[in-house]
Design a protein around this motif. Sequence first.
Motif, PDB file in Angstrom:
ATOM      1  N   ARG A   4       0.734  -1.428  -0.010  1.00  0.00           N
ATOM      2  CA  ARG A   4      -0.169  -0.378  -0.070  1.00  0.00           C
ATOM      3  C   ARG A   4       0.521   0.978  -0.157  1.00  0.00           C
ATOM      4  NH1 ARG A   4      -4.649  -1.885   3.868  1.00  0.00           N
ATOM      5  NH2 ARG A   4      -5.877  -2.471   2.226  1.00  0.00           N
ATOM      6  N   ALA A  24      -6.315   7.285  -1.411  1.00  0.00           N
ATOM      7  CA  ALA A  24      -7.346   6.502   0.050  1.00  0.00           C
ATOM      8  C   ALA A  24      -7.764   5.637  -1.247  1.00  0.00           C
ATOM      9  CB  ALA A  24      -8.190   7.337   0.472  1.00  0.00           C
ATOM     10  N   LEU A  29      -8.033   2.192   1.337  1.00  0.00           N
ATOM     11  CA  LEU A  29      -8.485   2.821   2.130  1.00  0.00           C
ATOM     12  C   LEU A  29      -8.948   4.233   2.511  1.00  0.00           C
ATOM     13  CD1 LEU A  29      -4.086   2.917   3.448  1.00  0.00           C
ATOM     14  CD2 LEU A  29      -5.588   1.513   4.004  1.00  0.00           C
ATOM     15  N   PRO A  33      -6.157   7.160   7.334  1.00  0.00           N
ATOM     16  CA  PRO A  33      -5.183   5.827   7.668  1.00  0.00           C
ATOM     17  C   PRO A  33      -4.719   6.373   6.383  1.00  0.00           C
ATOM     18  CG  PRO A  33      -6.939   4.427   7.538  1.00  0.00           C
ATOM     19  CD  PRO A  33      -7.703   6.170   7.654  1.00  0.00           C
ATOM     20  N   CYS A  34      -4.511   6.809   4.896  1.00  0.00           N
ATOM     21  CA  CYS A  34      -4.171   7.096   4.564  1.00  0.00           C
ATOM     22  C   CYS A  34      -3.426   8.055   4.676  1.00  0.00           C
ATOM     23  CB  CYS A  34      -4.898   7.375   2.836  1.00  0.00           C
ATOM     24  SG  CYS A  34      -4.127   7.453   1.121  1.00  0.00           S
TER      25      CYS A  34
END
Length: 152
Positions: A4, A24, A29, A33-34
């Motif tokens: 990722r 994302a 994602l 979190p990205c």
Amino acid sequence: MDERDRRILALLQQDSAMPIAEIARQVGLSSTPCWQRIRNLEASGVIRARVALLDEEKVGVGVTAFVSVRTGRHAADWLAKFTEAVRGIDEIVEVYRMSGETDYLLKIVVPSIAAYDAVYQRLIKKIDFADVTSGFALEQIKRTTALPLNYA
């Protein structure tokens, strides 16, 4: 670094202004979190900067010269003086210390051959060289700022 992270880096190398939500979405994602992964990549130094790439012709520096330099001295004081000299000339956009017959390779962008000569004159006033050889790019066949990520 996982797959990722590599996909995020690939997207940012294509377009560093891409919205976080789009990055994302493309890597599977949610935005938070990205964004955290991007911040971690920045904090670790993997992402050094986010910049705009300009068109040389449109900003008036369409001539690219590659300059091979050989020095007669391999001493710390000469290197410090050389480093200061090249950092002080905006038209010199890249400098590499080389192995082989060339000691240093410079990439210089200017609007004309006459402008190159003016840069050359400024440079040789600041530092002594044993030999300087210049070549001018006639055509750009490949140019990318994207690094290969399969080794990361």
